[in-house]
Design an enzyme around this catalytic site. Structure first.
Site, PDB file in Angstrom:
ATOM      1  N   HIS A 120       3.425   1.845   2.016  1.00  0.00           N
ATOM      2  CA  HIS A 120       3.943   2.289   3.317  1.00  0.00           C
ATOM      3  C   HIS A 120       5.464   2.195   3.387  1.00  0.00           C
ATOM      4  O   HIS A 120       6.091   1.395   2.693  1.00  0.00           O
ATOM      5  CB  HIS A 120       3.256   1.576   4.487  1.00  0.00           C
ATOM      6  CG  HIS A 120       3.610   0.144   4.718  1.00  0.00           C
ATOM      7  ND1 HIS A 120       2.671  -0.850   4.842  1.00  0.00           N
ATOM      8  CD2 HIS A 120       4.806  -0.467   4.889  1.00  0.00           C
ATOM      9  CE1 HIS A 120       3.269  -2.002   5.066  1.00  0.00           C
ATOM     10  NE2 HIS A 120       4.568  -1.802   5.098  1.00  0.00           N
ATOM     11  N   ASP A 164       0.824  -1.220   0.000  1.00  0.00           N
ATOM     12  CA  ASP A 164       0.000   0.000   0.000  1.00  0.00           C
ATOM     13  C   ASP A 164       0.856   1.269   0.000  1.00  0.00           C
ATOM     14  O   ASP A 164       0.352   2.361   0.262  1.00  0.00           O
ATOM     15  CB  ASP A 164      -0.942  -0.002   1.210  1.00  0.00           C
ATOM     16  CG  ASP A 164      -0.197  -0.055   2.547  1.00  0.00           C
ATOM     17  OD1 ASP A 164       1.055  -0.071   2.547  1.00  0.00           O
ATOM     18  OD2 ASP A 164      -0.867  -0.082   3.593  1.00  0.00           O
ATOM     19  N   GLU A 203       1.546   4.038   7.453  1.00  0.00           N
ATOM     20  CA  GLU A 203       0.467   3.634   6.553  1.00  0.00           C
ATOM     21  C   GLU A 203      -0.083   4.854   5.807  1.00  0.00           C
ATOM     22  O   GLU A 203       0.201   5.997   6.179  1.00  0.00           O
ATOM     23  CB  GLU A 203      -0.647   2.974   7.374  1.00  0.00           C
ATOM     24  CG  GLU A 203      -0.236   1.671   8.063  1.00  0.00           C
ATOM     25  CD  GLU A 203      -0.129   0.480   7.097  1.00  0.00           C
ATOM     26  OE1 GLU A 203       0.186   0.673   5.905  1.00  0.00           O
ATOM     27  OE2 GLU A 203      -0.351  -0.653   7.561  1.00  0.00           O
TER      28      GLU A 203
END
Ligand code: GLP
Length: 260
Positions: free
Chosen positions: A138, A136, A143
């Site tokens: 990160h 994602d 995050e």
């Protein structure tokens, strides 16, 4: 930012290990920022071989962790301190007392986070910070939505990251929900950032980080703000880079005097 595209994962590992070896050889008291996950393992293997062959030494170095799970016992094998010891620092001549990480067992997490940021400054800052990238986008455990100037703090993992990391645990429910991670601002204080990513599953987050907009929605895009960032990817992870030909040309034509 410099993007280095290698034929495969072992070649990427050699490039990354070369950067670390140069820091070890040229700094009196080098400070290495160590990442976890699968991505840096190839470089760690190369470095261990170099130390065993007498071609590199961590004797004068310090090492700092990027992040750590909250809620695992200190001796849990998948804790990040244990991971880094198992794959690198216990296998080389780094003095054990010079491996630092956030004290997630102290009972006061905000104080431990602030203390860790202070410690990073006290050791003189990080010479080279190794990084992987999450599916994602990160960085560390920052995050999507993480402030681009964040400091070391507690974060909650996304269910996607917990699913990605479930392979290291008995099952997805065993993956901690909370972590302490260096913030994006903290990471950005390292003098050199080296992100390594291999395999087709990393093509999308790598393209977003390197060529997408600078946005907290892709935390790794913060690399675009850093004066000295190197992204090392294999062909599969480079598959969605629009400027791949330029990156290849620049790297192939690099003069001898220009290091990474
Ligand atoms: C974890 C780590 C990250 C790492 C990421 C990717 O979430 N906290 O630092 O970059 O995993 O892991 P892998 O390299 O196994 O794909």
């Amino acid at each position: 930012m410099e993007v280095v595209i290698t034929a495969d994962e072992p070649a990427a590992a050699t490039v990354v290990a070369g950067v670390v070896a140069r820091v070890l050889a040229t700094r009196a008291a080098p400070v290495l920022g160590l990442a976890t996950g699968s991505s840096p393992l190839g470089a760690y293997r190369v470095l261990v071989e170099q130390v065993r062959a007498g071609r590199a030494s961590f004797a004068g170095a310090s090492a700092v962790l990027l992040d750590e799970y909250v809620g695992l016992p200190p001796d849990h094998p998948e804790g990040y301190r244990a991971f880094v010891r198992r794959h690198l620092t216990d296998l080389v001549d780094l003095p054990a007392a010079r491996l630092y990480g956030p004290d997630v067992w102290s009972g006061d997490l905000p104080a431990a986070c602030a203390a860790y940021d202070r410690l990073l400054a006290e050791v003189g800052g990080v010479d080279v910070q190794l990084l992987g990238i999450g599916s994602d986008g990160h960085l560390g455990f920052n995050e999507p939505g993480s402030s681009l100037r964040s400091r070391t703090r507690v974060k909650t993992l996304t269910s996607r990251t917990r699913a990605d990391n479930a392979r290291f645990f008995a099952g997805p429910d065993e993956v901690p929900r909370h972590v302490v991670t260096q913030g994006l601002g903290t990471i950005g204080e390292a003098r050199h950032l080296v992100l390594v990513a291999c395999g087709a599953a990393k093509a999308e987050p790598v393209a977003a980080a390197v060529e997408g907009p600078l946005t907290a929605s892709c935390p790794a895009s913060v690399l675009q703000l850093h004066p000295h960032a190197t992204v090392v990817v294999d062909e599969a992870a480079a598959a969605r880079l629009r400027h791949a030909d330029y990156y290849r040309e620049a790297y192939a034509g690099k003069p001898d005097w220009q290091t990474l």
